[in-house]
Structures are given as C-alpha cells and as structure tokens.
Write an enzyme that holds these catalytic residues in place. Structure first.
Site, PDB file in Angstrom:
ATOM      1  N   GLY A 204      -5.505   1.605  -6.162  1.00 12.21           N
ATOM      2  CA  GLY A 204      -5.811   1.724  -4.738  1.00 12.21           C
ATOM      3  C   GLY A 204      -6.912   2.744  -4.544  1.00 12.21           C
ATOM      4  O   GLY A 204      -7.708   2.994  -5.457  1.00 12.21           O
ATOM      5  N   GLU A 226      -5.901   3.827 -11.033  1.00  9.88           N
ATOM      6  CA  GLU A 226      -7.075   2.947 -11.004  1.00  9.88           C
ATOM      7  C   GLU A 226      -7.594   2.941  -9.579  1.00  9.88           C
ATOM      8  O   GLU A 226      -6.977   2.343  -8.700  1.00  9.88           O
ATOM      9  CB  GLU A 226      -6.681   1.514 -11.402  1.00  9.88           C
ATOM     10  CG  GLU A 226      -6.328   1.335 -12.846  1.00  9.88           C
ATOM     11  CD  GLU A 226      -7.536   1.421 -13.746  1.00  9.88           C
ATOM     12  OE1 GLU A 226      -8.676   1.255 -13.276  1.00  9.88           O
ATOM     13  OE2 GLU A 226      -7.340   1.697 -14.934  1.00  9.88           O
ATOM     14  N   CYS A 260     -13.185  -3.609  -6.606  1.00 11.22           N
ATOM     15  CA  CYS A 260     -13.327  -2.213  -7.020  1.00 11.22           C
ATOM     16  C   CYS A 260     -14.542  -2.026  -7.907  1.00 11.22           C
ATOM     17  O   CYS A 260     -15.234  -1.023  -7.803  1.00 11.22           O
ATOM     18  CB  CYS A 260     -12.059  -1.740  -7.725  1.00 11.22           C
ATOM     19  SG  CYS A 260     -11.565  -2.807  -9.079  1.00 11.22           S
TER      20      CYS A 260
HETATM   21  P1  NAD Z   1      -4.613   1.944  -0.677  1.00 15.07           P
HETATM   22  O1  NAD Z   1      -4.833   3.195  -1.423  1.00 15.07           O
HETATM   23  O2  NAD Z   1      -4.687   1.993   0.809  1.00 15.07           O
HETATM   24  O3  NAD Z   1      -3.176   1.309  -1.004  1.00 15.07           O
HETATM   25  C1  NAD Z   1      -2.811   0.959  -2.309  1.00 15.07           C
HETATM   26  C2  NAD Z   1      -1.302   0.857  -2.386  1.00 15.07           C
HETATM   27  O4  NAD Z   1      -0.752   2.179  -2.227  1.00 15.07           O
HETATM   28  C3  NAD Z   1      -0.649   0.008  -1.307  1.00 15.07           C
HETATM   29  O5  NAD Z   1       0.406  -0.731  -1.881  1.00 15.07           O
HETATM   30  C4  NAD Z   1      -0.111   1.035  -0.328  1.00 15.07           C
HETATM   31  O6  NAD Z   1       1.004   0.606   0.407  1.00 15.07           O
HETATM   32  C5  NAD Z   1       0.293   2.141  -1.261  1.00 15.07           C
HETATM   33  N1  NAD Z   1       0.354   3.478  -0.649  1.00 15.07           N
HETATM   34  C6  NAD Z   1      -0.274   3.923   0.447  1.00 15.07           C
HETATM   35  N2  NAD Z   1       0.028   5.222   0.661  1.00 15.07           N
HETATM   36  C7  NAD Z   1       0.866   5.594  -0.326  1.00 15.07           C
HETATM   37  C8  NAD Z   1       1.501   6.810  -0.673  1.00 15.07           C
HETATM   38  N3  NAD Z   1       1.357   7.915   0.069  1.00 15.07           N
HETATM   39  N4  NAD Z   1       2.270   6.849  -1.776  1.00 15.07           N
HETATM   40  C9  NAD Z   1       2.415   5.750  -2.552  1.00 15.07           C
HETATM   41  N5  NAD Z   1       1.840   4.565  -2.269  1.00 15.07           N
HETATM   42  C10 NAD Z   1       1.072   4.493  -1.170  1.00 15.07           C
HETATM   43  O7  NAD Z   1      -5.640   0.910  -1.288  1.00 15.07           O
HETATM   44  P2  NAD Z   1      -5.947  -0.582  -0.807  1.00 15.07           P
HETATM   45  O8  NAD Z   1      -6.695  -0.510   0.492  1.00 15.07           O
HETATM   46  O9  NAD Z   1      -4.730  -1.413  -0.873  1.00 15.07           O
HETATM   47  O10 NAD Z   1      -6.919  -1.082  -1.966  1.00 15.07           O
HETATM   48  C11 NAD Z   1      -8.291  -0.857  -1.939  1.00 15.07           C
HETATM   49  C12 NAD Z   1      -8.688   0.212  -2.918  1.00 15.07           C
HETATM   50  O11 NAD Z   1      -8.208  -0.126  -4.207  1.00 15.07           O
HETATM   51  C13 NAD Z   1     -10.176   0.341  -3.062  1.00 15.07           C
HETATM   52  O12 NAD Z   1     -10.548   1.691  -3.138  1.00 15.07           O
HETATM   53  C14 NAD Z   1     -10.451  -0.367  -4.384  1.00 15.07           C
HETATM   54  O13 NAD Z   1     -11.642   0.040  -4.992  1.00 15.07           O
HETATM   55  C15 NAD Z   1      -9.241  -0.001  -5.156  1.00 15.07           C
HETATM   56  N6  NAD Z   1      -9.017  -0.915  -6.283  1.00 15.07           N
HETATM   57  C16 NAD Z   1      -9.176  -0.444  -7.562  1.00 15.07           C
HETATM   58  C17 NAD Z   1      -8.997  -1.283  -8.650  1.00 15.07           C
HETATM   59  C18 NAD Z   1      -9.145  -0.785 -10.062  1.00 15.07           C
HETATM   60  O14 NAD Z   1      -8.643  -1.425 -10.973  1.00 15.07           O
HETATM   61  N7  NAD Z   1      -9.783   0.329 -10.311  1.00 15.07           N
HETATM   62  C19 NAD Z   1      -8.661  -2.626  -8.436  1.00 15.07           C
HETATM   63  C20 NAD Z   1      -8.531  -3.077  -7.134  1.00 15.07           C
HETATM   64  C21 NAD Z   1      -8.703  -2.198  -6.065  1.00 15.07           C
END
Ligand code: NAD
Length: 479
Positions: A204, A226, A260
């Site tokens: 995320g 990641e 990402c």
């Molecule tokens: P996000 O950080 O908003 O959420 C990711 C996950 O974390 C969700 O399931 C969310 O419910 C959970 N979450 C939110 N707050 C939390 C907390 N305090 N504690 C634990 N879990 C929590 O990200 P998103 O908007 O879902 O995804 C987009 C991001 O992910 C972008 O920055 C993208 O670049 C990244 N991403 C990275 C990869 C990689 O492999 N490096 C792959 C795909 C996406």
C-alpha cells in the site's frame, strides 16, 4: 468456510479468531511433505485458471478496470503461484552447506521453516496479483495466511480464500480473509494489541506502511513493506523511439496509471526528446479512456492528479497532451507534460493517474542522476539499442528492478525478486527471496567425528588449544 456474505467489518476479536483458525490449519499444512504441499497449491492454481472469468469479472467490477486487463492480471497471478509451488522445496528444503576447515568434523545443515501465520494487507489496484506475491509464496513456504484485502476490493479477497478452501478442502482454513476498513488492517497489524500473526506483508502507500510499522513494533512483529513508486524511463540517443514511446504510453496510462511500478517520469536525451514526445503524444492520443483503461478507482485520487498537473504548469512545465481539463471526471484523459521542474509534485510525488512527465536531459549520466534523485526506488527502465550500455545504466540505477528495452519486464518473471527502498518500502516479494521472506533459517550441525583439537572441551590441554588457535590465526593472516 468463508463465503462472500462474510464481507462484514472484522474487528479485533474477529481478526484474532481468524488468526487462531488459520494457525490451527497451519499445523497440519506445515507437517505435510513438500510434494503434497506442492500438489495442493497446483490444484488451487488450476482451479483459479479455470475460474479466470469469474475472478476477472469481480476484479473489473470492483476496480473499474477493463475486463481484458483483469484477465491479464489473473494470468500473471497464476504464473507466480505456479513458481512458488514448484520451487519452494528447492529453495527452502534442507541442504548441506560447507562447514569450513575449523569445523571439518561437523556436518552443517540448513533448512528454512515456516514462520506460522502471515498477515497479508493488500491494496486495490491489482487486488489479486499484488497480494498473491505474498500469499502464494507464504503458503508455499508452509505458512497459514490471514488476508485483509482493500476495502475497495473485498470481494476478490473473499473469493480467493473461498477458492482455496474449495480446491484444498483438507486445509480449508489455511487462507482466511478478513474484510473491513483501515481499522481491520490495523487490528491485524497489532494496533489494538497482539493479533497473533508472525509477520505482516503489507502492500500500500508509504504513509500507511509507517502506521503498520509502528503497530508491528509493539510486538516486534517483522514487516515486509511494498509501497509506492515514481518509476523513471531513461531514453538514450540511440533508442528505438517507436518501441520506447509504445512502452512508455502503456506503462504510464495502463490501469489509468494506478500501478506501483508504473511509468511516471521519462528522462530522454535532448537530441531525441522532441521526437520521443511527439510519438508518446501520438500513442496516448489514440487511446480511448474508458476502453483502454478505466476510471480512477479511488475517487479522492482525482484531486491528487489535478493538483500535480496544475502545479506542474504553474511551476513552468508544459502540457503537450491533456492538461488540468483532462481530469474533470474520474475517467481521466492521458496527460503528457514536459519541462517540469524536478521539485514539482508531478516529479517528486506518486501521481497514480494517467500522467507522465517527459523531461530532456543532457546525457545518460544526467538521466541516471535524476532517476536516482527520488524518495522512491521501486522500478525503472532504460531504452537503448546497445545491450551493453543498457546493462551498464541498469547497474547504476538505485531501483529494486530495472527493465532494458521494455517496461515492467520483471513483474511477470516470478524468479525475480520485487521490492524497493526508501518510500518504496523494504523487503522483497517474488523469487527465492520472496520465499525466504516467509521462512526462518534453521541451522543444524551434526558432529561426525572427534576433531584433532576440540576447542569446545575443557578436557583439551590449554597449550594444545592455543597452538591450534595460533595456527588458524597465521593462516588467516596470510590468505
Ligand atoms: P493504502 O495504504 O491506502 O491501503 C492499503 C491497505 O492498508 C488497505 O487494505 C487498507 O485498508 C489498509 N490500511 C489502511 N490503514 C491501515 C492501518 N492503519 N493499519 C493497517 N492497515 C491499514 O493503499 P491503497 O490506496 O490501497 O494502494 C495504493 C498504494 O499501494 C500505492 O501507493 C501503490 O503504489 C501501492 N502499491 C504498491 C505495490 C508494490 O508491490 N510495491 C503494489 C501495488 C500497490
């Protein structure tokens, strides 16, 4: 068994109960022989392959991406699960390692044991492919998994867990899904007290990763993070500009830029910059938003995209395609910017929209310098007709993965580890490192015979031990 009707908000008690259920299923899974585990995972893979349309349909309806993209996502997911299942024993199984001259009387054995229960927290942009980079490898390494999908794509997570239970009924509780908002993820990470997981694999944004890391710190739970990217493509003077432009347009606009390791920056050597821009604009203009790619999945992302584009223009950049008006709806038209200062948010922050900045550089040295001058370092690409030059540039880039003459070449090669540094997170998924990420090294020695001088016995005369130590010291001083 988890069913789609289980899509309620899981609180801390539900999360703990699911972790306990997974742990209990994990015991018999860890005790299985490698051949049975591999057979079970491959059975699951074949089930997923047969149900591609069902998964792709759900991915498309939850994210808004076109069905053809969702089907491709299922395929690369299968490629990773297949590799993890087939390679886990080779990578993690017990093997002899050299014991060295000092310990020639010992046999040294190394094995990797499962950690227990892995908490996987996933994003919405590739709701199947991205978490499988952790789930498939963690299961193959002998762990159980509790998966918290994004609140935007809960159905995919629930269907995935259910499909595992159907394909591998003897271990139906090995993969559990917990759905809900951020607080469900926080519960899994231990923000409200220990949830009982042995590691968290988070994918995320870096901001959320910080919160997850803080929660994990309380229980010293290890974390694999990641996070995002701001990937650059470097284009040399001798590059095939048609191929480069084609790849840049796909890498920047595909999935509406919500990748990402998508292309967000291009550094082209000045002599080809204008020509490259023209080709990128031609390719991007030919795309039909809504058909080539879908809307922004997260409504609030529209504000980020608009801010980056507007600020880029205020800072002196130029829009050669699209502009602030391209983003009046959630289905954003392609935007190609050039001459954007390196400190503008469109260059420094993750945009996560169909926007690409194409800036000119003096030479490839400057391209490398600018590509590396980012808080992110996930992926990158180099275009040049010289394979040797491409490899040399790749070696100077800080990102975790580099493609030469393609974009995202590494994503569908399961043997290649994937991950970054800085704001892109830490740790690696995929490949051998991706299997070891979910296993603990276990070292064993077996004494084969009594050594000439036993340094681990008080019975060895001190003078004899001292002579042996001195001999060893001299050898090390010489060689
Ligand atoms: P996000 O950080 O908003 O959420 C990711 C996950 O974390 C969700 O399931 C969310 O419910 C959970 N979450 C939110 N707050 C939390 C907390 N305090 N504690 C634990 N879990 C929590 O990200 P998103 O908007 O879902 O995804 C987009 C991001 O992910 C972008 O920055 C993208 O670049 C990244 N991403 C990275 C990869 C990689 O492999 N490096 C792959 C795909 C996406």
């Amino acid at each position: 068994m988890t069913t789609p009707t289980d899509q309620h908000d899981h609180g801390i008690d539900d999360v703990r109960a699911e972790v306990a259920r997974a742990r209990s299923a994990g015991r018999s899974w860890a005790a299985l022989g490698p051949r049975e585990r591999r057979a079970a995972l491959l059975r699951w893979k074949r089930t997923l392959a047969r149900r591609t349309d069902e998964f792709a349909g759900l991915i498309a309806s939850e994210t808004g991406k076109p069905l053809h993209d969702a089907r491709a996502e299922v395929l690369v997911t299968l490629v990773h699960l297949n590799w993890a299942a087939r390679n886990a024993h080779r990578v993690l199984g017990r093997r002899r390692v050299p014991s060295g001259v000092l310990s020639v009387h010992q046999r040294a054995l190394l094995a990797y044991r499962p950690l227990g229960v892995i908490g996987v927290i996933g994003p919405w942009n590739y709701p199947l492919y991205t978490p499988m980079g952790s789930i498939g490898y963690a299961l193959a390494a002998g762990n159980a998994v509790v998966f918290k999908p994004s609140e935007l794509t809960p159905g995919v997570g629930v269907l995935l867990a259910r499909s595992f239970g159907e394909a591998v009924p003897d271990h139906a509780d090995l993969l559990r899904a917990v759905t809900g908002p951020a607080s469900t993820g926080a519960a899994l990470a231990g923000a409200y007290g220990p949830a009982g997981v042995d590691k968290i694999a988070f994918t995320g944004s870096p901001g959320t990763a910080r919160k997850v890391a803080a929660a994990c710190a309380a229980t010293l739970t290890p974390l694999l993070a990641e996070c995002g990217g701001k990937d650059a493509v470097l284009v040399a003077a001798d590059a095939d500009l048609d191929a480069a432009a084609d790849a840049i347009v796909w890498g920047a606009m595909g999935n509406a830029g919500q990748t990402c390791a998508g292309v967000e920056r291009v550094y082209a050597v000045a002599s080809v910059h204008e020509e490259l821009c023209a080709r990128i604009v031609r390719g991007a203009r030919a795309l039909a938003p809504g058909e080539a790619y879908g809307p922004l999945t997260l409504p609030s992302q529209l504000g980020v995209v608009e801010r980056h584009v507007k600020q880029a223009l205020v800072d002196g950049g130029r829009a050669v395609l699209g502009g602030p008006d391209a983003s009046v709806t959630r289905t954003v038209g392609p935007v190609v910017l050039t001459g954007v200062p390196e400190d503008s948010p469109a260059v420094t922050e993750e945009t996560f929209g169909p926007v690409v900045v194409v800036n000119p550089v003096r030479d490839m040295d400057e391209a490398v310098e600018r590509a590396n001058a980012s808080a992110y370092s996930l992926g990158a690409a180099v275009f040049t007709r010289s394979r040797a030059a491409g490899l040399a540039v790749a070696g100077r880039l800080d990102s975790g993965a580099v493609s030469v003459n393609s974009v995202l070449g590494f994503a569908a090669i399961p043997a290649l580890p994937f991950g970054g540094a800085g704001e892109s997170g830490y740790g690696r998924i995929h490949g051998e490192e991706g299997l070891r990420a979910f296993a603990a090294p276990h070292s064993v020695t077996v004494r084969r015979f009594a050594p000439a001088v036993d340094l681990t016995s008080f019975a060895t005369p001190r003078a004899k031990a001292a002579r042996a130590v001195e001999l060893g010291r001299r050898l090390h001083a010489r060689f």
